[in-house]
Write an enzyme that holds these catalytic residues in place. Sequence first.
Site, PDB file in Angstrom:
ATOM      1  N   GLU A 267      75.055  29.628  74.313  1.00 25.00           N
ATOM      2  CA  GLU A 267      76.200  29.366  75.184  1.00 25.00           C
ATOM      3  C   GLU A 267      77.153  28.414  74.465  1.00 25.00           C
ATOM      4  O   GLU A 267      76.704  27.473  73.803  1.00 25.00           O
ATOM      5  CB  GLU A 267      75.688  28.703  76.472  1.00 25.00           C
ATOM      6  CG  GLU A 267      76.762  28.418  77.497  1.00 25.00           C
ATOM      7  CD  GLU A 267      76.171  27.743  78.745  1.00 25.00           C
ATOM      8  OE1 GLU A 267      75.324  26.841  78.587  1.00 25.00           O
ATOM      9  OE2 GLU A 267      76.549  28.121  79.864  1.00 25.00           O
TER      10      GLU A 267
ATOM     11  N   LYS B 212      78.037  34.823  83.821  1.00 17.58           N
ATOM     12  CA  LYS B 212      77.085  33.870  84.422  1.00 17.58           C
ATOM     13  C   LYS B 212      77.268  33.758  85.935  1.00 17.58           C
ATOM     14  O   LYS B 212      78.363  33.460  86.424  1.00 17.58           O
ATOM     15  CB  LYS B 212      77.285  32.506  83.766  1.00 17.58           C
ATOM     16  CG  LYS B 212      76.233  31.465  84.112  1.00 17.58           C
ATOM     17  CD  LYS B 212      76.600  30.154  83.398  1.00 17.58           C
ATOM     18  CE  LYS B 212      75.547  29.080  83.549  1.00 17.58           C
ATOM     19  NZ  LYS B 212      76.046  27.782  83.004  1.00 17.58           N
TER      20      LYS B 212
ATOM     21  N   CYS C 202      71.816  30.202  80.370  1.00 14.88           N
ATOM     22  CA  CYS C 202      71.579  28.780  80.635  1.00 14.88           C
ATOM     23  C   CYS C 202      71.039  28.479  82.038  1.00 14.88           C
ATOM     24  O   CYS C 202      69.881  28.776  82.324  1.00 14.88           O
ATOM     25  CB  CYS C 202      72.879  28.026  80.351  1.00 14.88           C
ATOM     26  SG  CYS C 202      72.701  26.247  80.169  1.00 14.88           S
TER      27      CYS C 202
HETATM   28  O1  LIG Z   1      80.887  24.034  79.434  1.00 18.42           O
HETATM   29  C1  LIG Z   1      80.917  24.852  78.515  1.00 18.42           C
HETATM   30  O2  LIG Z   1      81.839  24.913  77.697  1.00 18.42           O
HETATM   31  C2  LIG Z   1      79.754  25.799  78.369  1.00 18.42           C
HETATM   32  N1  LIG Z   1      78.934  25.777  79.532  1.00 18.42           N
HETATM   33  C3  LIG Z   1      77.905  24.931  79.707  1.00 18.42           C
HETATM   34  O3  LIG Z   1      77.599  24.127  78.863  1.00 18.42           O
HETATM   35  C4  LIG Z   1      77.106  25.036  80.995  1.00 18.42           C
HETATM   36  C5  LIG Z   1      77.966  24.667  82.165  1.00 18.42           C
HETATM   37  S1  LIG Z   1      78.586  23.029  82.150  1.00 18.42           S
HETATM   38  N2  LIG Z   1      75.928  24.199  80.918  1.00 18.42           N
HETATM   39  C6  LIG Z   1      74.847  24.407  81.657  1.00 18.42           C
HETATM   40  O4  LIG Z   1      74.754  25.342  82.445  1.00 18.42           O
HETATM   41  C7  LIG Z   1      73.706  23.416  81.471  1.00 18.42           C
HETATM   42  C8  LIG Z   1      72.539  23.668  82.385  1.00 18.42           C
HETATM   43  C9  LIG Z   1      71.524  22.586  82.313  1.00 18.42           C
HETATM   44  O5  LIG Z   1      71.586  21.683  81.522  1.00 18.42           O
HETATM   45  C10 LIG Z   1      70.392  22.624  83.268  1.00 18.42           C
HETATM   46  O6  LIG Z   1      70.200  23.628  84.003  1.00 18.42           O
HETATM   47  O7  LIG Z   1      69.647  21.636  83.302  1.00 18.42           O
END
Ligand SMILES: O=C(O)CNC(=O)[C@H](CS)NC(=O)CCC(=O)C(=O)O
Length: 318
Positions: A76, A151, A194
């Site tokens: 990701e 997602k 993720c």
């Molecule tokens: O923001 C971006 O550019 C790319 N997307 C992400 O990094 C995403 C959304 S903020 N991260 C997660 O889903 C972490 C999940 C996690 O850490 C958990 O489930 O504990």
Amino acid sequence: MLTFRCILKPSVQYLSCSSALTQRIHLQNRMSTSPHPLAAVCQVTATPDVEANFSACKQLVEEARGRGAGMVFLPEGFDYIGSSREETLSLSQDLEGDTVSRYKELARRLDVWLSLGGFHERGQNWESDRRIYNSHIIINNTGDIVSVYRKAHLFDVELTDKGVSLKESAFTIPGPSLVPPVQTPIGKVGLGICYDLRFPELSIALQRQGADILTYPSAFTVATGAAHWEVLLRARAIETQCYVLAAAQVGRHHDKRSSYGHAVAVDPWGEVVGDCGGENPGLVMVEINLDKVSSTRRNMPVQQHRRDTGFYHSLEKT
Ligand SMILES: O=C(O)CNC(=O)[C@H](CS)NC(=O)CCC(=O)C(=O)O
């Protein structure tokens, strides 16, 4: 008299990212003896620098191909990790943009399949609403997009005691649906991203549609990763009796954000068969033996033992 025979087969070959040389030796051995396809699960440290990210990912894909991978998995945010909501949005592209075109070209040139987890894809109404999808793209070895999964579960979390505060829905549209597992040279690949990892319903649904391999390209936070990452991945593998391949972001992306790393491969028995560690970018090669999927399922037919969906909802009606 009852006798118990305990058959333990030390069949798992563990490949870590540690030494390229050791890994090459292992691989030469296995490539010459193994009829099974190889996958490469990658770990990178993306930053807001799109060009630098592409060149780091390209190098890993080339290395993986050189080592015999038929399919390479990137995490990701492989395109970039922005340092603000504004930056994340302004760097986004659509599927026809430069980033995806370059990966299509790379796949074609190297004759390799790619899983590009978590591409920042402009939504249909970008001009008016400036919102994006978090999209997992599969590109085949002729450079064509064969599937795009957006997602479904967004990471809106406030863990103040752990210093984690992220609101993905502030810039991302939740995906509308699951997509059917994709037939690839390494097996049938089911797509997640993720945070989706925390929803076993999704993994079961993909397994029921024929997935041999589940994929969770990720950018887990350090705090949630240390607490939950490996347990969740192994649980999804054990429940579905699928391989689970999870490419990951690692290390410091910018002042405000770091990721846990530990890109891993888990086999259908739930054993971790490769781990990129928590420090550096790299990759791990994993042999995909679909006989392991079928024998695990044959020996413990969990899916046949599962009751119909109504059974699990029966409490709600009382
Ligand atoms: O923001 C971006 O550019 C790319 N997307 C992400 O990094 C995403 C959304 S903020 N991260 C997660 O889903 C972490 C999940 C996690 O850490 C958990 O489930 O504990």
